[in-house]
Design an enzyme around this catalytic site. Structure first.
Site, PDB file in Angstrom:
ATOM      1  N   ASN A 122      46.230  46.369  39.581  1.00  0.00           N
ATOM      2  CA  ASN A 122      46.609  45.422  40.685  1.00  0.00           C
ATOM      3  C   ASN A 122      46.355  44.128  40.098  1.00  0.00           C
ATOM      4  O   ASN A 122      45.423  43.783  39.543  1.00  0.00           O
ATOM      5  CB  ASN A 122      45.937  45.786  42.107  1.00  0.00           C
ATOM      6  CG  ASN A 122      44.562  45.064  42.389  1.00  0.00           C
ATOM      7  OD1 ASN A 122      44.919  43.670  42.464  1.00  0.00           O
ATOM      8  ND2 ASN A 122      43.683  45.670  42.283  1.00  0.00           N
ATOM      9  N   PHE A 126      43.989  38.046  45.393  1.00  0.00           N
ATOM     10  CA  PHE A 126      43.408  37.463  46.920  1.00  0.00           C
ATOM     11  C   PHE A 126      44.620  36.938  47.657  1.00  0.00           C
ATOM     12  O   PHE A 126      44.327  36.052  48.264  1.00  0.00           O
ATOM     13  CB  PHE A 126      42.422  36.600  46.763  1.00  0.00           C
ATOM     14  CG  PHE A 126      41.230  37.030  46.025  1.00  0.00           C
ATOM     15  CD1 PHE A 126      40.679  38.363  45.992  1.00  0.00           C
ATOM     16  CD2 PHE A 126      40.166  35.996  45.738  1.00  0.00           C
ATOM     17  CE1 PHE A 126      39.586  38.793  45.310  1.00  0.00           C
ATOM     18  CE2 PHE A 126      39.023  36.341  45.061  1.00  0.00           C
ATOM     19  CZ  PHE A 126      38.755  37.830  44.890  1.00  0.00           C
ATOM     20  N   SER A 164      36.459  39.995  40.877  1.00  0.00           N
ATOM     21  CA  SER A 164      38.157  40.402  40.725  1.00  0.00           C
ATOM     22  C   SER A 164      38.420  39.815  39.517  1.00  0.00           C
ATOM     23  O   SER A 164      37.975  38.367  39.239  1.00  0.00           O
ATOM     24  CB  SER A 164      38.662  39.506  42.019  1.00  0.00           C
ATOM     25  OG  SER A 164      40.142  39.709  41.628  1.00  0.00           O
ATOM     26  N   ASN A 181      41.516  39.035  38.871  1.00  0.00           N
ATOM     27  CA  ASN A 181      42.751  38.143  39.130  1.00  0.00           C
ATOM     28  C   ASN A 181      42.692  36.768  39.521  1.00  0.00           C
ATOM     29  O   ASN A 181      44.008  36.365  40.097  1.00  0.00           O
ATOM     30  CB  ASN A 181      43.341  39.322  40.342  1.00  0.00           C
ATOM     31  CG  ASN A 181      43.953  40.525  39.654  1.00  0.00           C
ATOM     32  OD1 ASN A 181      44.140  40.565  38.461  1.00  0.00           O
ATOM     33  ND2 ASN A 181      43.624  41.637  40.566  1.00  0.00           N
ATOM     34  N   THR A 182      41.512  36.343  39.786  1.00  0.00           N
ATOM     35  CA  THR A 182      41.367  34.984  39.941  1.00  0.00           C
ATOM     36  C   THR A 182      40.653  34.361  38.807  1.00  0.00           C
ATOM     37  O   THR A 182      39.560  34.734  38.512  1.00  0.00           O
ATOM     38  CB  THR A 182      40.439  34.757  41.291  1.00  0.00           C
ATOM     39  OG1 THR A 182      41.028  35.161  42.467  1.00  0.00           O
ATOM     40  CG2 THR A 182      40.181  33.177  41.524  1.00  0.00           C
ATOM     41  N   LYS A 231      29.341  41.739  44.773  1.00  0.00           N
ATOM     42  CA  LYS A 231      29.995  42.890  43.970  1.00  0.00           C
ATOM     43  C   LYS A 231      30.258  42.270  42.936  1.00  0.00           C
ATOM     44  O   LYS A 231      30.687  41.275  42.433  1.00  0.00           O
ATOM     45  CB  LYS A 231      31.290  42.914  45.112  1.00  0.00           C
ATOM     46  CG  LYS A 231      32.304  44.081  44.555  1.00  0.00           C
ATOM     47  CD  LYS A 231      33.352  44.508  45.339  1.00  0.00           C
ATOM     48  CE  LYS A 231      34.395  45.528  44.815  1.00  0.00           C
ATOM     49  NZ  LYS A 231      35.444  46.064  45.909  1.00  0.00           N
ATOM     50  N   ASN A 250      33.819  46.715  40.933  1.00  0.00           N
ATOM     51  CA  ASN A 250      35.302  46.141  41.086  1.00  0.00           C
ATOM     52  C   ASN A 250      36.048  47.153  40.152  1.00  0.00           C
ATOM     53  O   ASN A 250      35.746  48.179  39.358  1.00  0.00           O
ATOM     54  CB  ASN A 250      35.287  44.966  40.895  1.00  0.00           C
ATOM     55  CG  ASN A 250      36.326  44.250  42.005  1.00  0.00           C
ATOM     56  OD1 ASN A 250      37.339  44.764  42.001  1.00  0.00           O
ATOM     57  ND2 ASN A 250      36.042  43.296  42.544  1.00  0.00           N
TER      58      ASN A 250
HETATM   59  C1  LIG Z   1      45.395  47.093  45.318  1.00  0.00           C
HETATM   60  C2  LIG Z   1      43.954  46.669  45.139  1.00  0.00           C
HETATM   61  C3  LIG Z   1      43.331  45.632  45.752  1.00  0.00           C
HETATM   62  C4  LIG Z   1      41.853  45.296  45.699  1.00  0.00           C
HETATM   63  N1  LIG Z   1      41.533  43.955  46.339  1.00  0.00           N
HETATM   64  C5  LIG Z   1      40.288  44.013  46.287  1.00  0.00           C
HETATM   65  C6  LIG Z   1      39.757  42.782  46.855  1.00  0.00           C
HETATM   66  O1  LIG Z   1      40.473  42.025  47.635  1.00  0.00           O
HETATM   67  N2  LIG Z   1      38.480  42.623  46.933  1.00  0.00           N
HETATM   68  C7  LIG Z   1      37.494  43.340  46.516  1.00  0.00           C
HETATM   69  O2  LIG Z   1      36.282  43.136  46.405  1.00  0.00           O
HETATM   70  N3  LIG Z   1      37.900  44.418  45.792  1.00  0.00           N
HETATM   71  C8  LIG Z   1      39.220  44.831  45.711  1.00  0.00           C
HETATM   72  N4  LIG Z   1      39.834  45.771  45.045  1.00  0.00           N
HETATM   73  C9  LIG Z   1      38.901  46.859  44.425  1.00  0.00           C
HETATM   74  C10 LIG Z   1      38.293  47.875  45.201  1.00  0.00           C
HETATM   75  O3  LIG Z   1      37.713  47.566  46.274  1.00  0.00           O
HETATM   76  C11 LIG Z   1      37.156  48.927  44.418  1.00  0.00           C
HETATM   77  O4  LIG Z   1      36.205  48.226  44.088  1.00  0.00           O
HETATM   78  C12 LIG Z   1      38.067  49.315  43.175  1.00  0.00           C
HETATM   79  O5  LIG Z   1      39.460  49.751  43.280  1.00  0.00           O
HETATM   80  C13 LIG Z   1      37.537  50.610  42.360  1.00  0.00           C
HETATM   81  O6  LIG Z   1      37.449  51.635  43.721  1.00  0.00           O
HETATM   82  P1  LIG Z   1      38.600  52.747  43.438  1.00  0.00           P
HETATM   83  O7  LIG Z   1      38.483  53.412  42.302  1.00  0.00           O
HETATM   84  O8  LIG Z   1      37.866  53.685  44.480  1.00  0.00           O
HETATM   85  O9  LIG Z   1      39.816  52.200  44.008  1.00  0.00           O
HETATM   86  C14 LIG Z   1      40.868  46.108  45.161  1.00  0.00           C
HETATM   87  C15 LIG Z   1      41.605  47.439  44.559  1.00  0.00           C
HETATM   88  C16 LIG Z   1      42.782  47.690  44.796  1.00  0.00           C
HETATM   89  C17 LIG Z   1      43.562  48.844  44.210  1.00  0.00           C
END
Ligand SMILES: Cc1cc2nc3c(=O)[nH]c(=O)nc-3n(C[C@H](O)[C@H](O)[C@H](O)COP(=O)(O)O)c2cc1C
Length: 388
Positions: free
Chosen positions: A152, A156, A219, A221-222, A261, A290
């Site tokens: 992704n 934000f 993140s 992406n910022t 985080k 993350n």
């Molecule tokens: C589509 C998407 C959007 C995400 N947006 C955020 C976010 O806004 N803030 C954040 O701290 N982590 C965000 N994450 C990260 C997840 O909270 C998590 O830390 C990461 O995906 C690893 O866990 P997973 O393998 O279970 O997905 C996002 C992940 C995905 C897939």
């Protein structure tokens, strides 16, 4: 005894009504189908097939609205498997079970009660920023099914902190004592040198409504956000956040814990430096991790070259290694929430063995569906019992 959590009252009568309506409509075939579908485990492979045929972000929107619809119609509870209770005390809070929803799935807190109904021990909503923002242009969400991964670059996208607060105040889950983490970040247009101001605005606004606050500096992406994980920048940010947290605790007569985080893309020296900073500033917890920028695990697969953070099964190893090193560096002084690549109960157990006190997932929910909650809770109840 396993018990259901936050189920709507009257679900059985609602189901009876549905059955009798189908009977009146002379649709016994559908009744048989309804009776046969006893859990998400039977239904989810079909639902996933449908969703995976759609663009990922469109599917996300439909799926989230679908869960909310099931909740308001009283039907969601029928499909939810009982979740084994396994109370754990972390950051001064008592969690009914150690299984949480990771940030990003419900950025604005639009679906709190519906998600709570699936049996999570806690929910983390956000990331939220002071002002609403659109995020990056679409498409910005991609699946890698052969590796059970997701990339992704959402950036934000969110409706701003005020809208999130309206949603939280309208939700039943926090009023019933449900644990709600609120994840905060900075707007894309705020220069990185002024990032602390955005975090402080969010901290101040969400303080009264949050069970805990997650500070997201990881993140990918910022632009430059991850720079905040480095030495002086991290020191300065944590110092300001901690001072404001103490003022707010005094003002509101309630201490709300704060967790940082972090990314999985950190070397050993950076992990040690972060652990030292967390201790020095008396942070309450850390969320590891993350998404990753690495593509090692998905090289050559469709969508693997998309820009953004990779999550799901391909981040498990990297994320769990960081968790393990962090746990050693912290020596039990701070609790860790383990997240990254949990696709089944055994993955979650490995996070606990590596030093996590709680776990969260996002991508596993997309690939495995809501039954992953009860599966992970059941496995962890045994693992945690053994360690007590
Ligand atoms: C589509 C998407 C959007 C995400 N947006 C955020 C976010 O806004 N803030 C954040 O701290 N982590 C965000 N994450 C990260 C997840 O909270 C998590 O830390 C990461 O995906 C690893 O866990 P997973 O393998 O279970 O997905 C996002 C992940 C995905 C897939």
């Amino acid at each position: 005894m396993p018990r259901r959590q936050f189920l709507p009252i009257g679900e059985k009568s609602c189901y009876r009504l549905l059955r009798s309506t189908l009977l009146k409509m002379r649709l016994p075939g559908l009744i048989i189908c309804c009776d046969a579908v006893k859990s998400w485990a039977m239904l989810y492979p079909l639902i996933r097939k449908f969703f995976f045929a759609l663009d990922a972000e469109t599917a996300h929107g439909i799926g989230m609205n679908g869960i909310s619809l099931l909740k308001t119609s009283g039907l969601a509870g029928l499909l939810v498997k009982p979740v084994t209770p396994c109370p754990v005390k972390v950051m001064g809070l008592t969690f009914p079970n150690p299984v949480g929803l990771a940030a990003g799935l419900d950025k604005n807190g639009d679906h709190i009660d519906a998600l709570a109904c699936l049996g999570f021990g806690f929910l983390e909503i956000g990331t939220i920023t002071p002002r609403p923002q659109q995020g990056n242009p679409r498409p910005r969400l991609f699946r890698i099914p052969e590796a059970q991964g997701i990339i992704n670059r959402m950036g934000f996208n969110n409706a701003g902190v005020d809208r999130l607060l309206e949603n939280v105040r309208a939700a039943e889950f926090p009023k019933k004592g449900g644990i709600l983490g609120i994840n905060i970040g900075k707007n894309a247009t705020t220069p990185i040198e002024n990032a602390a101001e955005d975090y402080l605005i969010c901290l101040e606004k969400v303080y009264r409504e949050a069970s805990y606050i997650a500070v997201n500096i990881s993140s990918p992406n910022t632009k430059n956000l991850r720079e905040l994980q480095k030495d002086d920048a991290l020191d300065d940010l944590l110092m300001q956040l901690k001072a404001r947290q103490e003022e707010l605790a005094e003002k509101h007569g309630r201490y709300v814990p704060m967790a940082l985080k972090i990314a999985p893309d950190l070397d050993d020296t950076q992990i040690t430096a972060i652990a030292d900073a967390l201790r020095r500033h008396r942070m309450d917890g850390v969320i590891a991790t993350n998404t990753t920028l690495s593509r090692e695990e998905v090289e050559g697969m469709a969508n693997a070259s998309e820009t953004g953070g990779l999550s799901g099964a391909p981040v498990f190893r990297k994320s769990t290694d960081v968790l393990k090193k962090l746990s050693t560096a912290l020596a039990g002084e701070l609790p860790i929430i383990g997240v990254g690549g949990i696709m089944g109960g055994e993955d979650a157990a490995e996070k606990i063995r590596a030093g996590a006190s709680l776990v969260q997932f996002y991508s596993g929910f997309i690939y495995r569906g809501p039954d992953l909650v009860s599966e992970v809770a059941e496995t962890l109840s045994h693992v945690i019992q053994k360690t007590r």
